[in-house]
Scaffold this active site. Sequence first.
Site, PDB file in Angstrom:
ATOM      1  N   LYS A 241      -9.629   8.035   1.943  1.00  0.00           N
ATOM      2  CA  LYS A 241     -10.274   6.646   1.678  1.00  0.00           C
ATOM      3  C   LYS A 241     -11.712   6.465   2.230  1.00  0.00           C
ATOM      4  CE  LYS A 241      -5.848   4.174   1.749  1.00  0.00           C
ATOM      5  NZ  LYS A 241      -4.923   5.231   2.185  1.00  0.00           N
TER       6      LYS A 241
ATOM      7  N   HIS B  33      -2.844   7.856   5.988  1.00  0.00           N
ATOM      8  CA  HIS B  33      -3.119   6.531   5.367  1.00  0.00           C
ATOM      9  C   HIS B  33      -4.483   6.240   5.841  1.00  0.00           C
ATOM     10  CE1 HIS B  33      -1.933   2.929   3.064  1.00  0.00           C
ATOM     11  NE2 HIS B  33      -2.166   2.060   4.328  1.00  0.00           N
TER      12      HIS B  33
ATOM     13  N   HIS C 127      -9.704   1.912  -0.349  1.00  0.00           N
ATOM     14  CA  HIS C 127      -8.379   1.487  -0.395  1.00  0.00           C
ATOM     15  C   HIS C 127      -7.931   1.267  -1.759  1.00  0.00           C
ATOM     16  CE1 HIS C 127      -4.287   0.911   1.054  1.00  0.00           C
ATOM     17  NE2 HIS C 127      -4.730   0.455   1.719  1.00  0.00           N
TER      18      HIS C 127
ATOM     19  N   CYS D 265       0.717  -1.198   0.213  1.00  0.00           N
ATOM     20  CA  CYS D 265      -0.175  -0.202  -0.144  1.00  0.00           C
ATOM     21  C   CYS D 265       0.904   1.182  -0.115  1.00  0.00           C
ATOM     22  CB  CYS D 265      -0.835   0.033   1.277  1.00  0.00           C
ATOM     23  SG  CYS D 265      -1.847  -1.553   1.296  1.00  0.00           S
TER      24      CYS D 265
ATOM     25  N   GLU E 123      -1.305   5.070  13.725  1.00  0.00           N
ATOM     26  CA  GLU E 123      -1.149   6.265  12.741  1.00  0.00           C
ATOM     27  C   GLU E 123      -1.306   7.481  13.597  1.00  0.00           C
ATOM     28  OE1 GLU E 123      -1.655   8.078   8.289  1.00  0.00           O
ATOM     29  OE2 GLU E 123      -3.116   6.603   8.622  1.00  0.00           O
TER      30      GLU E 123
ATOM     31  N   PHE F 226       1.819  -3.284   4.124  1.00  0.00           N
ATOM     32  CA  PHE F 226       2.058  -4.449   4.416  1.00  0.00           C
ATOM     33  C   PHE F 226       3.742  -4.619   4.329  1.00  0.00           C
ATOM     34  CE2 PHE F 226      -2.175  -7.079   4.078  1.00  0.00           C
ATOM     35  CZ  PHE F 226      -2.816  -6.139   5.024  1.00  0.00           C
TER      36      PHE F 226
END
Length: 412
Positions: A334, A302, A339, A163, A313, A398
């Site tokens: 998002k 994010h 996403h 991502c 975050e 990830f």
Amino acid sequence: MKRRVVVTGMGALTPVGNSVPESWAAVRQGRCGIAPITHYDTSRQKVKLAGEVKGWDPETVIDKKEVRRMDRFAQLALGAAVEAMAMSGLEMEREDSSRCGVLVSSGVGGFGTMESEHTKGEEKGFDRVSPFFIPMVISNMAAGHIAIRFGFRGMCSCPVTACASGSNAIGDAFRQIRDGYAEVMLCGGAEATVTPFAVGGFTSLKALCTGEDPERASIPFDKERSGFVMGEGAGILVLEEYEHARARGAAIYGEIAGYGANCDAYHITAPAPDGSGAAACMRAALEDAGIAPEQVDYINAHGTSTPLNDACETAAVKAAFGDHARRLMISSTKSMTGHLLGASGAVEAIFTLLAVRDGFVPATIHYRVPDEQCDLDVVPGTGREVPVRCALSNSLGFGGHNATLVFRKTEE
């Protein structure tokens, strides 16, 4: 001496619009692009919602025969690149093509083609799969198609960092220009994983929201968040060395001032609980830009809407910004797009750049239930008309991959 890098073109295909102006107008209005999946029959699967690109015909920009030889992720990338190049006004006959490069990412490449060709192989034998199968599925092919289309003969590559891919592509392209290896870079990311296999995989991982209400599905920082919503799309930027852009009279939309990239080195899917990796990444990006934390007004987070990401975050922002974290605006677009995996950082970079240009901070829409672990100003519900001196865009992937881009207005 480090050279300045500016943005002279942008292109986007997103769940909220089929161009940059259309997508940005939707974001300003707080429109949601998440809806029931139409790409396939969901009756045998738990997940029913996604952020699909709607009503876009690849044949408007790609030859009909070529469309059949390209996976959807590459089609989306090329469609966004065509818009970005048109916006930039770049005339390749006037450029040194060896100083023009392409860095376009994809987290997983041609997932849809992989599924369909595997099914064909099971039915007819695997020696009967398409001769275009391999070039359709490999992740670097979006970058390859773009380079071929526009004749860019400089560096052509594809960062694959889950991502964080789109942000890494832009940041790496920024460095190519800043450090003197190129004058122009086409960069960004594309993804097309609204497919049964991809959605099934993320469902099995327990990463996706399985609810059926689009208004309570992608809800970053909300206490009731339960997973992310899969999206698809592409974002492409034209980056140029500042003096090069000025010399040809290009319109300049903003400046990339800094870039940070690192790794949590903690877990294959979970972020470091204390947010230390993401915090270090943000600090590195600000140091790279020569910008004090107090000069930052907005962070495009994010913000995936997973329980772990949003809390970690938030902790990272607090660690990186100290007391200033309480004065920052930190929202997640998002909430509108879902996403987009490897394309998310690229599309969000465009939104962040436009937030600085227009003095408008996008909202985190559909936010209702405050979470004590996500207690910063998440710009709930409605966007804000407010001057933005400097903004960050975060991408956390990830594998522990972190990337942060720093944007500011271009000063003469």
